[in-house]
Design a protein around this motif. Structure first.
Motif, short mmCIF file in Angstrom:
data_model
loop_
_atom_site.label_atom_id
_atom_site.label_comp_id
_atom_site.label_asym_id
_atom_site.label_seq_id
_atom_site.Cartn_x
_atom_site.Cartn_y
_atom_site.Cartn_z
N THR A 182 -43.41 -6.85 -14.86
CA THR A 182 -44.21 -7.21 -13.67
C THR A 182 -45.29 -8.21 -14.08
N ILE A 183 -45.78 -8.93 -13.06
CA ILE A 183 -46.92 -9.83 -13.30
C ILE A 183 -47.99 -9.50 -12.27
N GLU A 184 -49.23 -9.57 -12.68
CA GLU A 184 -50.33 -9.45 -11.70
C GLU A 184 -51.47 -10.34 -12.14
N PHE A 185 -52.32 -10.68 -11.20
CA PHE A 185 -53.48 -11.54 -11.46
C PHE A 185 -54.75 -10.78 -11.12
N SER A 186 -55.78 -10.98 -11.97
CA SER A 186 -57.13 -10.52 -11.62
C SER A 186 -58.03 -11.74 -11.61
N TYR A 187 -58.98 -11.72 -10.70
CA TYR A 187 -59.98 -12.78 -10.64
C TYR A 187 -60.93 -12.57 -11.82
N LYS A 188 -61.00 -13.55 -12.73
CA LYS A 188 -61.85 -13.42 -13.92
C LYS A 188 -63.30 -13.63 -13.50
N ASN A 189 -63.94 -12.51 -13.13
CA ASN A 189 -65.31 -12.56 -12.61
C ASN A 189 -65.98 -11.22 -12.91
N ASP A 190 -66.79 -11.23 -13.99
CA ASP A 190 -67.41 -9.98 -14.47
C ASP A 190 -68.27 -9.31 -13.39
N GLU A 191 -69.01 -10.13 -12.61
CA GLU A 191 -69.89 -9.55 -11.57
C GLU A 191 -69.10 -8.74 -10.55
N LEU A 192 -67.89 -9.22 -10.25
CA LEU A 192 -67.06 -8.52 -9.26
C LEU A 192 -66.15 -7.47 -9.92
N GLY A 193 -66.20 -7.40 -11.25
CA GLY A 193 -65.37 -6.42 -11.96
C GLY A 193 -63.90 -6.83 -12.02
N ASP A 194 -63.65 -8.14 -12.13
CA ASP A 194 -62.27 -8.67 -12.27
C ASP A 194 -61.29 -8.08 -11.25
#
Ligand code: ADP
Ligand code: UDP
Length: 237
Positions: free
Chosen positions: A117-129
């Motif tokens: 599987t593939i998934e994406f997380s938004y690389k943004n520490d403030e939002l907790g990825d």
């Protein structure tokens, strides 16, 4: 090439400019964090292992036709890399259920998938990825449709190569996180690192965890696990 100014200090690495505007030096630290920086510690010798392991694996991927940021290993902890603009997506490939996948979907760790599987997380520490899909990434202009297709193809190609290589080492590649970036001419390349910090690696025979989960879950034997996977890699590369 020598270090000029420190551009950035992250949780695991420092990044420096060099005399060449298109090249950076990354310097790997022994600092370890988990749960978005809430848990902090040190894994003695990790920086050296992650630097060397990432470099060996990226050189292997280059040979298999996957472009990477790797240029030259400068020392035990320092590597010269192409400067890229990081696409702010954590690209996660999974072969076996573990970690956040198991938690989110209520699946036991260790369930083997028929295909990855593939998934994406938004690389943004403030939002907790936060987890996001390709449409979200495009809507937020983090990447274009074409770039996401390129990234997806490279990520699965990385999985094919690394899964086969780790199998030769008696290690099961459970899942991993990749980061991609764009060079000055817009070419997408694999960046950041590939190491026991960013991959789940299980001993193929015993199922023993040989990665950062030992730190995350306070299992002990963290340094030994990193040393063991590095030893296996050195014996097979
Ligand atoms: P974090 O930022 O998550 O704390 P690190 O401590 O590993 O992570 O810091 C390294 C930083 O350098 C990361 O933000 C990563 O996206 C970035 N990076 C990795 N490779 C490159 C590259 N080739 N060019 C520019 N930035 C890079
Ligand atoms: N991962 C990573 N950085 C992150 C999040 C995840 O390198 O910020 C890696 C992690 O080591 C594992 C894979 O990505 O190999 C999948 O992680 P998961 O989503 O299961 O998250 P976790 O359980 O680590 O929170």
């Amino acid at each position: 090439m020598t270090k000029q100014e420190q551009l950035y200090e992250g949780k695991a690495k420092k990044v420096f400019t060099t005399e060449d505007p298109n090249l950076l030096i990354v310097d790997y630290k022994d600092d370890a964090t988990a749960f978005n920086g809430i848990k902090k510690g040190t894994i003695v010798g990790k920086g050296v292992i992650n630097n060397k392991m990432s470099n060996r694996l990226m050189q292997r991927l280059e040979k298999a036709g996957i472009p990477t940021h790797f240029v030259e290993e400068l020392s035990d902890r320092e590597t010269l890399v192409k400067k890229v603009t990081i696409v702010p997506l954590e690209v996660i490939i999974r072969n076996i259920a573990a970690g956040s996948f198991s938690k989110r979907f209520g699946v036991e760790e260790g369930v083997v998938f028929d295909s990855p599987t593939i998934e994406f997380s938004y690389k943004n520490d403030e939002l907790g990825d936060p987890l996001m899909n390709d449409y979200h990434a495009i809507a937020l202009k983090l990447a274009t449709r074409e770039e996401i297709e390129t990234i997806t193809n490279y990520a699965f190609a990385v999985n094919r190569e690394l899964k086969a290589f780790w199998a030769e080492c008696g290690v099961t590649l459970v899942d991993f996180k990749l980061e991609f970036g764009k060079t000055a001419d817009g070419t997408i390349v694999l960046a950041d690192e590939i190491s026991p910090d960013t991959c789940r690696l299980w001993d193929s025979k015993t199922g023993e965890k040989l990665d950062k989960d030992r730190f995350r879950r306070d299992m002990g034997g963290v340094e030994d696990a990193y040393a063991e996977v590095m030893k296996r890699l050195n014996e097979h590369i």
